[in-house]
Each structure stands twice: as structure tokens, then as C-alpha cells.
Scaffold this motif. Structure first.
Motif, PDB file in Angstrom:
ATOM      1  N   VAL A 235       0.833  -1.204   0.000  1.00 57.70           N
ATOM      2  CA  VAL A 235       0.000   0.000   0.000  1.00 57.70           C
ATOM      3  C   VAL A 235       0.867   1.252   0.000  1.00 57.70           C
ATOM      4  O   VAL A 235       0.627   2.202  -0.759  1.00 57.70           O
ATOM      5  CB  VAL A 235      -0.950   0.007   1.219  1.00 57.70           C
ATOM      6  CG1 VAL A 235      -1.643   1.359   1.353  1.00 57.70           C
ATOM      7  CG2 VAL A 235      -1.982  -1.100   1.098  1.00 57.70           C
ATOM      8  N   THR A 236       1.906   1.248   0.838  1.00 56.55           N
ATOM      9  CA  THR A 236       2.813   2.401   0.906  1.00 56.55           C
ATOM     10  C   THR A 236       3.512   2.638  -0.426  1.00 56.55           C
ATOM     11  O   THR A 236       3.607   3.772  -0.908  1.00 56.55           O
ATOM     12  CB  THR A 236       3.867   2.184   2.011  1.00 56.55           C
ATOM     13  OG1 THR A 236       3.217   1.909   3.251  1.00 56.55           O
ATOM     14  CG2 THR A 236       4.741   3.421   2.172  1.00 56.55           C
ATOM     15  N   GLN A 237       3.991   1.553  -1.031  1.00 56.88           N
ATOM     16  CA  GLN A 237       4.684   1.678  -2.311  1.00 56.88           C
ATOM     17  C   GLN A 237       3.758   2.203  -3.401  1.00 56.88           C
ATOM     18  O   GLN A 237       4.126   3.116  -4.150  1.00 56.88           O
ATOM     19  CB  GLN A 237       5.235   0.310  -2.735  1.00 56.88           C
ATOM     20  CG  GLN A 237       6.444  -0.151  -1.961  1.00 56.88           C
ATOM     21  CD  GLN A 237       7.028  -1.421  -2.560  1.00 56.88           C
ATOM     22  OE1 GLN A 237       8.002  -1.398  -3.292  1.00 56.88           O
ATOM     23  NE2 GLN A 237       6.411  -2.548  -2.233  1.00 56.88           N
ATOM     24  N   VAL A 238       2.576   1.614  -3.492  1.00 58.56           N
ATOM     25  CA  VAL A 238       1.649   1.999  -4.561  1.00 58.56           C
ATOM     26  C   VAL A 238       1.229   3.461  -4.409  1.00 58.56           C
ATOM     27  O   VAL A 238       1.169   4.204  -5.400  1.00 58.56           O
ATOM     28  CB  VAL A 238       0.412   1.072  -4.570  1.00 58.56           C
ATOM     29  CG1 VAL A 238      -0.663   1.605  -5.512  1.00 58.56           C
ATOM     30  CG2 VAL A 238       0.816  -0.336  -4.996  1.00 58.56           C
ATOM     31  N   VAL A 239       0.962   3.902  -3.181  1.00 62.93           N
ATOM     32  CA  VAL A 239       0.575   5.301  -2.953  1.00 62.93           C
ATOM     33  C   VAL A 239       1.686   6.234  -3.414  1.00 62.93           C
ATOM     34  O   VAL A 239       1.439   7.209  -4.134  1.00 62.93           O
ATOM     35  CB  VAL A 239       0.257   5.540  -1.457  1.00 62.93           C
ATOM     36  CG1 VAL A 239       0.146   7.035  -1.174  1.00 62.93           C
ATOM     37  CG2 VAL A 239      -1.036   4.838  -1.070  1.00 62.93           C
ATOM     38  N   GLU A 240       2.924   5.938  -3.005  1.00 63.71           N
ATOM     39  CA  GLU A 240       4.035   6.814  -3.389  1.00 63.71           C
ATOM     40  C   GLU A 240       4.260   6.812  -4.900  1.00 63.71           C
ATOM     41  O   GLU A 240       4.474   7.858  -5.517  1.00 63.71           O
ATOM     42  CB  GLU A 240       5.318   6.384  -2.677  1.00 63.71           C
ATOM     43  CG  GLU A 240       6.491   7.302  -2.980  1.00 63.71           C
ATOM     44  CD  GLU A 240       7.729   6.977  -2.174  1.00 63.71           C
ATOM     45  OE1 GLU A 240       8.714   7.712  -2.317  1.00 63.71           O
ATOM     46  OE2 GLU A 240       7.714   5.997  -1.398  1.00 63.71           O
ATOM     47  N   LEU A 241       4.185   5.636  -5.524  1.00 65.41           N
ATOM     48  CA  LEU A 241       4.424   5.535  -6.965  1.00 65.41           C
ATOM     49  C   LEU A 241       3.332   6.238  -7.768  1.00 65.41           C
ATOM     50  O   LEU A 241       3.627   6.952  -8.742  1.00 65.41           O
ATOM     51  CB  LEU A 241       4.516   4.063  -7.371  1.00 65.41           C
ATOM     52  CG  LEU A 241       5.747   3.309  -6.861  1.00 65.41           C
ATOM     53  CD1 LEU A 241       5.570   1.810  -7.031  1.00 65.41           C
ATOM     54  CD2 LEU A 241       7.001   3.784  -7.577  1.00 65.41           C
ATOM     55  N   ILE A 242       2.077   6.044  -7.361  1.00 66.02           N
ATOM     56  CA  ILE A 242       0.981   6.686  -8.078  1.00 66.02           C
ATOM     57  C   ILE A 242       1.036   8.197  -7.895  1.00 66.02           C
ATOM     58  O   ILE A 242       0.787   8.971  -8.835  1.00 66.02           O
ATOM     59  CB  ILE A 242      -0.376   6.125  -7.604  1.00 66.02           C
ATOM     60  CG1 ILE A 242      -0.521   4.668  -8.068  1.00 66.02           C
ATOM     61  CG2 ILE A 242      -1.529   6.958  -8.154  1.00 66.02           C
ATOM     62  CD1 ILE A 242      -0.449   4.478  -9.568  1.00 66.02           C
TER      63      ILE A 242
ATOM     64  N   SER B 195       6.072  12.885   2.871  1.00 65.22           N
ATOM     65  CA  SER B 195       6.642  12.860   4.215  1.00 65.22           C
ATOM     66  C   SER B 195       6.376  11.520   4.895  1.00 65.22           C
ATOM     67  O   SER B 195       7.197  11.036   5.678  1.00 65.22           O
ATOM     68  CB  SER B 195       6.048  13.993   5.063  1.00 65.22           C
ATOM     69  OG  SER B 195       6.379  15.253   4.535  1.00 65.22           O
ATOM     70  N   VAL B 196       5.215  10.939   4.612  1.00 58.32           N
ATOM     71  CA  VAL B 196       4.860   9.660   5.236  1.00 58.32           C
ATOM     72  C   VAL B 196       5.501   8.496   4.482  1.00 58.32           C
ATOM     73  O   VAL B 196       6.278   7.720   5.039  1.00 58.32           O
ATOM     74  CB  VAL B 196       3.330   9.481   5.287  1.00 58.32           C
ATOM     75  CG1 VAL B 196       2.986   8.127   5.883  1.00 58.32           C
ATOM     76  CG2 VAL B 196       2.699  10.603   6.090  1.00 58.32           C
ATOM     77  N   THR B 197       5.188   8.361   3.194  1.00 56.52           N
ATOM     78  CA  THR B 197       5.656   7.201   2.432  1.00 56.52           C
ATOM     79  C   THR B 197       7.137   7.285   2.098  1.00 56.52           C
ATOM     80  O   THR B 197       7.847   6.285   2.155  1.00 56.52           O
ATOM     81  CB  THR B 197       4.848   7.056   1.132  1.00 56.52           C
ATOM     82  OG1 THR B 197       5.021   8.235   0.323  1.00 56.52           O
ATOM     83  CG2 THR B 197       3.383   6.889   1.431  1.00 56.52           C
ATOM     84  N   GLY B 198       7.624   8.485   1.736  1.00 55.10           N
ATOM     85  CA  GLY B 198       9.025   8.632   1.358  1.00 55.10           C
ATOM     86  C   GLY B 198       9.966   8.303   2.498  1.00 55.10           C
ATOM     87  O   GLY B 198      10.899   7.510   2.344  1.00 55.10           O
ATOM     88  N   ALA B 199       9.739   8.904   3.653  1.00 56.63           N
ATOM     89  CA  ALA B 199      10.590   8.646   4.819  1.00 56.63           C
ATOM     90  C   ALA B 199      10.475   7.192   5.265  1.00 56.63           C
ATOM     91  O   ALA B 199      11.466   6.568   5.666  1.00 56.63           O
ATOM     92  CB  ALA B 199      10.214   9.586   5.961  1.00 56.63           C
ATOM     93  N   ALA B 200       9.268   6.636   5.181  1.00 58.37           N
ATOM     94  CA  ALA B 200       9.066   5.245   5.595  1.00 58.37           C
ATOM     95  C   ALA B 200       9.852   4.287   4.713  1.00 58.37           C
ATOM     96  O   ALA B 200      10.567   3.405   5.216  1.00 58.37           O
ATOM     97  CB  ALA B 200       7.579   4.903   5.561  1.00 58.37           C
ATOM     98  N   MET B 201       9.746   4.442   3.391  1.00 59.42           N
ATOM     99  CA  MET B 201      10.397   3.517   2.474  1.00 59.42           C
ATOM    100  C   MET B 201      11.904   3.710   2.418  1.00 59.42           C
ATOM    101  O   MET B 201      12.644   2.778   2.091  1.00 59.42           O
ATOM    102  CB  MET B 201       9.806   3.675   1.063  1.00 59.42           C
ATOM    103  CG  MET B 201       8.312   3.457   0.974  1.00 59.42           C
ATOM    104  SD  MET B 201       7.776   1.826   1.525  1.00 59.42           S
ATOM    105  CE  MET B 201       8.445   0.804   0.242  1.00 59.42           C
ATOM    106  N   THR B 202      12.379   4.926   2.733  1.00 59.07           N
ATOM    107  CA  THR B 202      13.805   5.221   2.609  1.00 59.07           C
ATOM    108  C   THR B 202      14.581   4.964   3.891  1.00 59.07           C
ATOM    109  O   THR B 202      15.703   4.453   3.847  1.00 59.07           O
ATOM    110  CB  THR B 202      14.004   6.692   2.185  1.00 59.07           C
ATOM    111  OG1 THR B 202      13.272   6.937   0.986  1.00 59.07           O
ATOM    112  CG2 THR B 202      15.479   6.985   1.926  1.00 59.07           C
TER     113      THR B 202
END
Length: 383
Positions: free
Chosen positions: A80-87, A325-332
């Protein structure tokens, strides 16, 4: 997306002063480190002490970490996190394309949203992309265009060397402005979403760490040089996107190059997002494409979704900042360090554990600060 952030680096230096130069180097080191530990989570040692690739994706790593709680919980959260950030990234490319076309052809009686639709039409062939090889070729062209943009800006800055002055750097900085700079600098390096797939498709995966070291090293050198020369040229007049500082005859040329870059960049996050969703729906059969109609439907739906959100979402920049801020920091930062600690705890040295914990805390602070700044911006936007 990284190229867009690179063009904002001089603006980041405006708000961070000398500390911004240190941040560019530090962000490169941290992102390189989290990339390595993320890939390390794909491997386990066998009885002979040899490393075997037991996991293929970010989802597999998450599921392995959360298997005691729920076999699929970690994978769902990561997907879910990846798809949100990519979309969101794809949508941003469409918005940027419409804006650039509007600026490049101001005398054409067409609205910015209409320009976004025109850009969308050129992206329709993305529905038929089935392999990473095609995406990689488009990414190579994207890198070439990005190099041309940076080269044009730097050559112009060098012609203005008589205007340079180190006095333009600020010694005192405001905390909120500093946070803006931190966000721009850190997210100009993010690529962790693509690393498991990239490493898995390399002819010589054992060279991955070597590749990661050198790419981050050269990226750091290029970004520092670019940001420094541009900021020394314009100083306090530095704008959010440095190409807006260029004279009109260069600005149109660079805007068209940026448009090309945005359109060439779109297929990578689009392909990654649709592959994630398709693999979840088809339960692992995506590599064989046993359901071509289903794959085509998924890609078509996502393509249409990016256009609709780009057309009808108000205050998209604020939404992008919040989700980033949410997805980028989380995935990185957050997830790679957390997963590495969970999967490799017994084999990590004390210093490695301290490093992972420090990165996790830093990622949490960056995410929290970005969310606070975005929420604080809501009243200003709606006024």
C-alpha cells in the motif's frame, strides 16, 4: 522525480546555508547505506555459510519480519505504501507536464488541465509495457535529458561567475525553512522502492554494492556542484525551481527538456505500481502473464486514475508533500533499518545496531516534521 528535486537544491541551500552542503553529503551516505541493508534483507546464509537470495521483493522482506503477527500483514503495509508513493509520483509528472506546456506556449488558448490531458495521450502506450527492459531504455533517455538540463544551467552560471559571492550564504537559519531544505535534499536521493527489482535483474548481482557506492558518490558530487554554482549565481533571488531564474530564451528550451524528462520518467513508477497490484491480484503468476487481459485492465485503470487525480484534486502540491513525508521517509529510512534489525539482529555488531537505530530515529523525525509542516500549511492554502 529525483531530477525535479535536484532543480530545487539551490533553493534548499538558500534556506539551509552552509549546513545544506553537509546535508547533501550526509543524505547520499544514508540513502546508500539503507539501500545496502535493504538488499541484505533479501539474503540468508545456508549451512555452508553462503548467501542465498530467499526473498525477491520489498513485500517478501516485510512478510518475513511480520510472520509471527500475520503472514501477510507486513506485505500489505509495504505494498500500500509503495503503490501510494508511486501513483503520487505519476500524478505529479502529469501535473508538471501540464504546467511546463502552459509556460512554454503561453499564447496558445489552452488551459493547464487541457495540456495535462495532451501529455496523458502521449503516455497511453505505457499500457503495453510488459518488461523492465523497455522501462530501462526510457530511463536512460531520461538521464540523458537530465544531464542536458543540468549542463545548460551550469554553463549559464559559469558565464555569470563575476556575480559569485560566498557572502550570499546565510549563517543563521529558521527551523521551518531548514526542514524544507532537509526534505528536498533527502528526497532527491530516494530510490529504495526500485532496488530489490533492480538488484534481481542485474547480470552480476554481486556488483550491486559497488554500483550503489559509485552512483551515490557521483550523484553527491554532481548535486553539490550544481546547487553551489546556481546558488552563488542568484543568491537571495534563487527560486524554488532554479530554471525559473534563467533568462527567457533559455527558460523555454529548458522547460521543454523538463517536459521530455517528465514524460520519460513516468513509465518507471507506473510500471512498478502496476506490477505490485497485478502480482497481488494474480497471486504470483505475474511473471508468466497468464492473464493478459487482467494485466491490461490493471495498467489501463491506473493510467486513467493518474489523469483523474491530476485533473480534479485541489491543492495537489500540499497532498504530495504530506504523502511524501509519510511514504518517502518510511520507504527510505524507517522500514529498511527496522527490517534489517529484525532479520539480522543476532548477526549485527553493536555499531551496526546503533547505526540502524539512529537511521530509524532520523527517519521518524523527518517524517514527523514533514507532516507537521504540511498540516500547518493547510490554513494558508484554504484561505
Amino acid at each position: 522525480l529525483q531530477g525535479i528535486f535536484v532543480l530545487g537544491l539551490p533553493y534548499a541551500l538558500l534556506h539551509s546555508g552552509y549546513s545544506g552542503l553537509l546535508l547533501i553529503v550526509l543524505a547520499a551516505a544514508l540513502c546508500c547505506y539503507t539501500g545496502k541493508i535493504l538488499i541484505a534483507c533479501l539474503y540468508e546464509e545456508n549451512e555452508d555459510g553462503q548467501l542465498i537470495r530467499e526473498r525477491d521483493t520489498y513485500e517478501d522482506i516485510a512478510n518475513a519480519c511480520c510472520k509471527n503477527l500475520s503472514p501477510r500483514l507486513g506485505g500489505i503495509v509495504v505494498n500500500v505504501t509503495q503503490v501510494v508513493e508511486l501513483i503520487m509520483t505519476c500524478i505529479l509528472y502529469l501535473v508538471i507536464s501540464g504546467n511546463l506546456l502552459s509556460q512554454s506556449f503561453p499564447y496558445v488558448p489552452v488551459t493547464e488541465k487541457t495540456w495535462s490531458v495532451i501529455a496523458f495521450v502521449t503516455l497511453l502506450p505505457c499500457v503495453f509495457i510488459r518488461t523492465l527492459k523497455i522501462v530501462s531504455k526510457l530511463s536512460q533517455l531520461c538521464s540523458l535529458v537530465h544531464f542536458i538540463i543540468v549542463l545548460v544551467v551550469m554553463i549559464y552560471c559559469l558565464t555569470q561567475i563575476h556575480r559569485w559571492s560566498w557572502a550570499k550564504f546565510r549563517l543563521s537559519i529558521e527551523f521551518e525553512d531548514f526542514l524544507v531544505a532537509v526534505g528536498v535534499i533527502i528526497f532527491s536521493y530516494t530510490s529504495q522502492i526500485f532496488l530489490p527489482t533492480l538488484e534481481g535483474n542485474m547480470k552480476n548481482p554481486e556488483e550491486f554494492r559497488f554500483m550503489l557506492n559509485w552512483t551515490h558518490f557521483f550523484a553527491c558530487i554532481l548535486k553539490t556542484t550544481f546547487a553551489l554554482t546556481a546558488f552563488l549565481t542568484w543568491g537571495e533571488e534563487t527560486k524554488e525551481v532554479i530554471t525559473d531564474n534563467l533568462p527567457s530564451f533559455l527558460k523555454t528550451l529548458v522547460n521543454l527538456c523538463l517536459l521530455t524528462k517528465a514524460l520519460l520518467s513516468y513509465p518507471l513508477p507506473f510500471f512498478a505500481a502496476t506490477e505490485i497490484v497485478y502480482s497481488c491480484i494474480s497471486k504470483g503468476n505475474h511473471s508468466n502473464y497468464r492473464f493478459p487481459l487482467l494485466a491490461l485492465s490493471v495498467r489501463g485503470s491506473f493510467l486513467l486514475l493518474t489523469l483523474l487525480v491530476a485533473m480534479f484534486t485541489p491543492h495537489f502540491a500540499l497532498l504530495m508533500g504530506l504523502s511524501g513525508s509519510v511514504t518517502g521517509a518510511a520507504m527510505t529510512f524507517l522500514l529498511p533499518s527496522l527490517f534489517h534489525l529484525i532479520l539480522k539482529w543476532k548477526k549485527l555488531s553493536f555499531l551496526e545496531k546503533c547505526a540502524d537505530i539512529s537511521v530509524f530515529i532520523l527517519g521518524f523525525l523527518c517524517s514527523f516534521a514533514g507532516i507537521v509542516c504540511s498540516i500547518k500549511g493547510l490554513p494558508e492554502v484554504f484561505e
